[in-house]
Design a protein around this motif. Structure first.
Motif, short mmCIF file in Angstrom:
data_model
loop_
_atom_site.label_atom_id
_atom_site.label_comp_id
_atom_site.label_asym_id
_atom_site.label_seq_id
_atom_site.Cartn_x
_atom_site.Cartn_y
_atom_site.Cartn_z
N SER A 168 73.18 -1.83 64.45
CA SER A 168 73.61 -1.75 63.05
C SER A 168 75.09 -1.39 62.97
CB SER A 168 72.82 -0.67 62.31
OG SER A 168 71.45 -1.01 62.27
N LYS A 169 75.81 -2.08 62.10
CA LYS A 169 77.22 -1.77 61.85
C LYS A 169 77.26 -0.71 60.76
CE LYS A 169 80.40 -5.01 61.69
NZ LYS A 169 81.30 -6.10 61.23
N VAL A 170 77.91 0.41 61.07
CA VAL A 170 77.93 1.56 60.17
C VAL A 170 79.35 1.83 59.70
CG1 VAL A 170 77.50 4.04 59.97
CG2 VAL A 170 75.91 2.59 61.27
N TYR A 171 79.51 1.93 58.38
CA TYR A 171 80.78 2.37 57.80
C TYR A 171 80.71 3.90 57.74
CZ TYR A 171 84.60 3.14 54.59
OH TYR A 171 85.77 3.59 54.02
N PRO A 172 81.55 4.60 58.55
CA PRO A 172 81.47 6.06 58.58
C PRO A 172 82.09 6.71 57.35
CG PRO A 172 82.97 5.22 60.29
CD PRO A 172 82.51 4.05 59.49
N TYR A 173 81.44 7.74 56.84
CA TYR A 173 81.96 8.55 55.73
C TYR A 173 82.59 9.82 56.27
CZ TYR A 173 79.40 5.70 52.31
OH TYR A 173 78.93 4.68 51.53
N THR A 174 82.98 9.81 57.51
CA THR A 174 83.59 10.96 58.14
C THR A 174 84.96 10.55 58.68
OG1 THR A 174 83.41 12.49 60.02
CG2 THR A 174 82.30 10.39 60.26
#
Length: 165
Positions: free
Chosen positions: A20-26
Motif C-alpha cells: 500500500s502507498k501511504v501518504y504520511p501525516y508525520t
C-alpha cells in the motif's frame, strides 16, 4: 484526550503483492519503520516491511497478500496508539491535543480557542476562532506564541496590529 493519532492515509495499491502507498501525516516518514503494527480504521494490522517512494511510504501489511486486498484499503486512514506515538521534544505537541485549547493575550484577556493547525514547510500556523465566530491566523513561532500550558489548557499569544480583522 485522543487514544489514537492519525499517522497517514492509504492512497493506492502498489504492485501485485499487496503493498500500500501511504501518504504520511508525520514530518518523519521513517516512523513507519519503527512500528510493528498500525490500525487501519479500527482493525490492527502487523507491518511486514516498509520502503519509500519519494515522500510516500510503501507498506506491506500482514494478511494483505494481493493487489485486490490492497486496493480495498485505498482511502483508509492509519492510526497509532498514544502509547506508541513518538516521544515529543520540549515545546512540541500533538495537534489533536492543541485543538480546543483556550487562547489568551499577554494581558490575560480572552482571545478565543485554537480551532485548527495548518502545517506548511516554513512553520505551522494556528487558526484561532473568536467567540463571535470570526477566525484569524497566527504563526506558531515564539515571537507570537509566548506560552502553552497543557495542564491548564491555555495558550498565551502576542497579538499585533492587523492580525485580527
Amino acid at each position: 484526550m485522543l487514544k489514537r493519532f492519525k499517522l497517514g492515509q492509504i492512497v493506492n495499491a502498489v504492485g501485485l503483492k499487496g503493498e500500500s502507498k501511504v501518504y504520511p501525516y508525520t514530518d518523519y516518514k521513517e516512523r513507519f519503520e519503527e512500528l510493528d503494527s498500525l490500525y487501519i480504521e479500527n482493525k490492527l494490522y502487523n507491518i511486514e516491511k516498509v520502503r519509500y517512494m519519494g515522500e510516500m511510504a510503501i507498506v506491506k501489511f500482514e494478511g494483505v497478500s494481493d493487489r485486490n486486498a490492497a486496493e480495498a484499503l485505498k482511502g483508509k486512514y492509519l492510526y497509532v496508539d498514544r502509547e506508541n506515538a513518538r516521544e515529543l521534544g520540549e515545546d512540541e505537541y500533538f495537534i489533536p491535543d492543541l485543538i480546543g485549547i483556550e487562547v489568551k493575550d499577554e494581558d490575560g484577556g480572552a482571545v478565543g480557542k485554537l480551532s485548527d493547525v495548518i502545517q506548511n514547510a516554513a512553520h505551522d500556523v494556528y487558526e484561532i476562532e473568536m467567540a463571535d465566530g470570526r477566525k484569524f491566523m497566527i504563526p506558531a513561532v515564539g515571537e507570537f506564541v509566548l506560552d502553552v500550558d497543557m495542564d491548564r489548557r491555555v495558550m498565551t499569544v502576542r497579538l499585533i496590529e492587523g492580525m485580527i480583522d
